[in-house]
Design a protein around this motif. Sequence first.
Motif, PDB file in Angstrom:
ATOM      1  N   ARG A 120      48.067 -56.135 -25.268  1.00 28.63           N
ATOM      2  CA  ARG A 120      49.208 -56.681 -26.008  1.00 28.63           C
ATOM      3  C   ARG A 120      48.896 -58.024 -26.663  1.00 28.63           C
ATOM      4  O   ARG A 120      49.376 -58.313 -27.753  1.00 28.63           O
ATOM      5  CB  ARG A 120      50.405 -56.829 -25.070  1.00 28.63           C
ATOM      6  N   GLU A 121      48.089 -58.851 -26.016  1.00 28.47           N
ATOM      7  CA  GLU A 121      47.751 -60.157 -26.606  1.00 28.47           C
ATOM      8  C   GLU A 121      46.996 -59.962 -27.915  1.00 28.47           C
ATOM      9  O   GLU A 121      47.261 -60.623 -28.912  1.00 28.47           O
ATOM     10  CB  GLU A 121      46.927 -60.986 -25.620  1.00 28.47           C
ATOM     11  N   ARG A 122      46.050 -59.017 -27.892  1.00 28.24           N
ATOM     12  CA  ARG A 122      45.293 -58.706 -29.110  1.00 28.24           C
ATOM     13  C   ARG A 122      46.229 -58.124 -30.161  1.00 28.24           C
ATOM     14  O   ARG A 122      46.149 -58.469 -31.344  1.00 28.24           O
ATOM     15  CB  ARG A 122      44.180 -57.717 -28.771  1.00 28.24           C
ATOM     16  N   ARG A 123      47.125 -57.212 -29.744  1.00 29.21           N
ATOM     17  CA  ARG A 123      48.092 -56.609 -30.669  1.00 29.21           C
ATOM     18  C   ARG A 123      48.949 -57.690 -31.324  1.00 29.21           C
ATOM     19  O   ARG A 123      49.219 -57.653 -32.528  1.00 29.21           O
ATOM     20  CB  ARG A 123      48.967 -55.612 -29.901  1.00 29.21           C
ATOM     21  N   GLU A 124      49.399 -58.667 -30.541  1.00 27.52           N
ATOM     22  CA  GLU A 124      50.242 -59.741 -31.073  1.00 27.52           C
ATOM     23  C   GLU A 124      49.481 -60.596 -32.082  1.00 27.52           C
ATOM     24  O   GLU A 124      50.038 -61.020 -33.104  1.00 27.52           O
ATOM     25  CB  GLU A 124      50.784 -60.596 -29.929  1.00 27.52           C
ATOM     26  N   ASP A 125      48.194 -60.844 -31.803  1.00 26.11           N
ATOM     27  CA  ASP A 125      47.370 -61.598 -32.767  1.00 26.11           C
ATOM     28  C   ASP A 125      47.235 -60.822 -34.074  1.00 26.11           C
ATOM     29  O   ASP A 125      47.310 -61.389 -35.165  1.00 26.11           O
ATOM     30  CB  ASP A 125      45.980 -61.872 -32.176  1.00 26.11           C
ATOM     31  N   ILE A 126      47.031 -59.506 -33.955  1.00 27.19           N
ATOM     32  CA  ILE A 126      46.932 -58.655 -35.147  1.00 27.19           C
ATOM     33  C   ILE A 126      48.251 -58.673 -35.911  1.00 27.19           C
ATOM     34  O   ILE A 126      48.273 -58.792 -37.147  1.00 27.19           O
ATOM     35  CB  ILE A 126      46.553 -57.211 -34.752  1.00 27.19           C
ATOM     36  N   ALA A 127      49.373 -58.581 -35.186  1.00 23.99           N
ATOM     37  CA  ALA A 127      50.690 -58.576 -35.824  1.00 23.99           C
ATOM     38  C   ALA A 127      50.928 -59.876 -36.599  1.00 23.99           C
ATOM     39  O   ALA A 127      51.450 -59.857 -37.718  1.00 23.99           O
ATOM     40  CB  ALA A 127      51.774 -58.374 -34.765  1.00 23.99           C
ATOM     41  N   ARG A 128      50.558 -61.015 -35.994  1.00 25.41           N
ATOM     42  CA  ARG A 128      50.712 -62.303 -36.693  1.00 25.41           C
ATOM     43  C   ARG A 128      49.928 -62.297 -38.005  1.00 25.41           C
ATOM     44  O   ARG A 128      50.429 -62.732 -39.048  1.00 25.41           O
ATOM     45  CB  ARG A 128      50.235 -63.455 -35.806  1.00 25.41           C
ATOM     46  N   ASN A 129      48.702 -61.812 -37.934  1.00 29.16           N
ATOM     47  CA  ASN A 129      47.862 -61.801 -39.133  1.00 29.16           C
ATOM     48  C   ASN A 129      48.338 -60.770 -40.155  1.00 29.16           C
ATOM     49  O   ASN A 129      48.190 -60.983 -41.360  1.00 29.16           O
ATOM     50  CB  ASN A 129      46.404 -61.540 -38.753  1.00 29.16           C
ATOM     51  N   HIS A 130      48.929 -59.669 -39.683  1.00 26.94           N
ATOM     52  CA  HIS A 130      49.396 -58.645 -40.622  1.00 26.94           C
ATOM     53  C   HIS A 130      50.636 -59.129 -41.375  1.00 26.94           C
ATOM     54  O   HIS A 130      50.705 -59.029 -42.606  1.00 26.94           O
ATOM     55  CB  HIS A 130      49.694 -57.333 -39.895  1.00 26.94           C
ATOM     56  N   THR A 131      51.591 -59.687 -40.651  1.00 27.57           N
ATOM     57  CA  THR A 131      52.756 -60.252 -41.331  1.00 27.57           C
ATOM     58  C   THR A 131      52.321 -61.421 -42.222  1.00 27.57           C
ATOM     59  O   THR A 131      52.843 -61.604 -43.326  1.00 27.57           O
ATOM     60  CB  THR A 131      53.811 -60.715 -40.313  1.00 27.57           C
ATOM     61  N   GLY A 132      51.351 -62.194 -41.744  1.00 27.77           N
ATOM     62  CA  GLY A 132      50.811 -63.293 -42.556  1.00 27.77           C
ATOM     63  C   GLY A 132      50.221 -62.797 -43.859  1.00 27.77           C
ATOM     64  O   GLY A 132      50.334 -63.457 -44.902  1.00 27.77           O
ATOM     65  N   THR A 133      49.593 -61.613 -43.833  1.00 26.85           N
ATOM     66  CA  THR A 133      49.020 -61.029 -45.052  1.00 26.85           C
ATOM     67  C   THR A 133      50.123 -60.689 -46.053  1.00 26.85           C
ATOM     68  O   THR A 133      49.979 -60.926 -47.259  1.00 26.85           O
ATOM     69  CB  THR A 133      48.215 -59.758 -44.713  1.00 26.85           C
ATOM     70  N   HIS A 134      51.244 -60.137 -45.561  1.00 24.67           N
ATOM     71  CA  HIS A 134      52.375 -59.832 -46.446  1.00 24.67           C
ATOM     72  C   HIS A 134      52.933 -61.109 -47.073  1.00 24.67           C
ATOM     73  O   HIS A 134      53.220 -61.153 -48.271  1.00 24.67           O
ATOM     74  CB  HIS A 134      53.472 -59.123 -45.652  1.00 24.67           C
TER      75      HIS A 134
END
Length: 352
Positions: free
Chosen positions: A95-109
């Motif tokens: 989940r920690e890795r998933r949350e880091d990915i989510a931050r970067n994915h929303t950041g990309t948008h």
Amino acid sequence: VNDTDGKTEILLLGKEGVQVKSAADGEDITVIMKNNPFHAEGGGQIGDTGRIIGGSGIISVSDTKKLPDGIVYCIGTVTEGVISEGETVDVIVDRERREDIARNHTGTHLLQAALRRVLGPQVNQAGSLVLPDKLRFDFTWPEALTTKQLAEVEQLVNEQIWKSTTLDIDEMPIAKAKEMGAIALFGEKYGDIVRVVRVPDFSTELCGGSHVFNTGEIGCFRIISESGIGSGIRRIEAITGKAAYESMLADRKLLRESAALLKVKVEEIPGKIEKNLAALKEAEREIERFKNQQTKDALGNLLKNVREKNGISFFGAIVPAANMDELRKAADIVKGKLPRGAFILGAAAGEK
């Protein structure tokens, strides 16, 4: 698709493209489960990792992908015991890795929306990569962005983070999504029903990836590089969350170390550097004046040995000159002191 860790059933195990009934410690396998909380690779985002724990074995999941028909499967290695088809297992996503990915994915948008606001609507995505530690976004633009433009883009993204806006994520017919102005991801294929990810009043995109619930979860957004990767294609790399914070800590440490070397406070660094550069420039000018005087004195002594033949003055000499520019200056001095005649000068530079 279930997004909750817990118990599920293994429907299929595969090894080297062939279905198998079980897999033992050390074997690389693919797994299809009844309910799968792992997010698959797609839209520039890499797949989830984690663990699948059975009654007598454990699988370490290294990646998650999706078949053309939409079925999600995990790729991993049995790290303990034996895992069998049909058994009930516990699934645990990192989940920690998933949350880091989510931050970067929303950041990309947010980054794409900010670029379109600063540069114009002609900006189009040309590729992206969302990792746990950073994001990468490629877009069409004919020239390098200025420092001012990059600062404006970065500020716009961070303003959206400070607003702590709740994302609106919904599934709808693709026609309705297009009416809303949703931006499609580069290279992606879409069905009749699509997932739309909106940051209200800022960004609307078609996307099936992981995202934060609220923009405030991103924490901070920092651009770390901007470069050209091809004709008319630029690339921005950025970091969010913990990585952005650690980057700021590294910058602070660098500033403090620089201030200590310069023996000033951090805020006095620019002034001290300007002062040192001015002193260095003056020292270089003084050295140049000294070298010119040395050359003049040396040539003055050499000119005492000017010889004549048939009424024409001539001489040759080796002079102290570190490069061709200094040798030309020496020649100019001689020309000023030898109104009529011929001469040749040489200089030793290393072994030449």
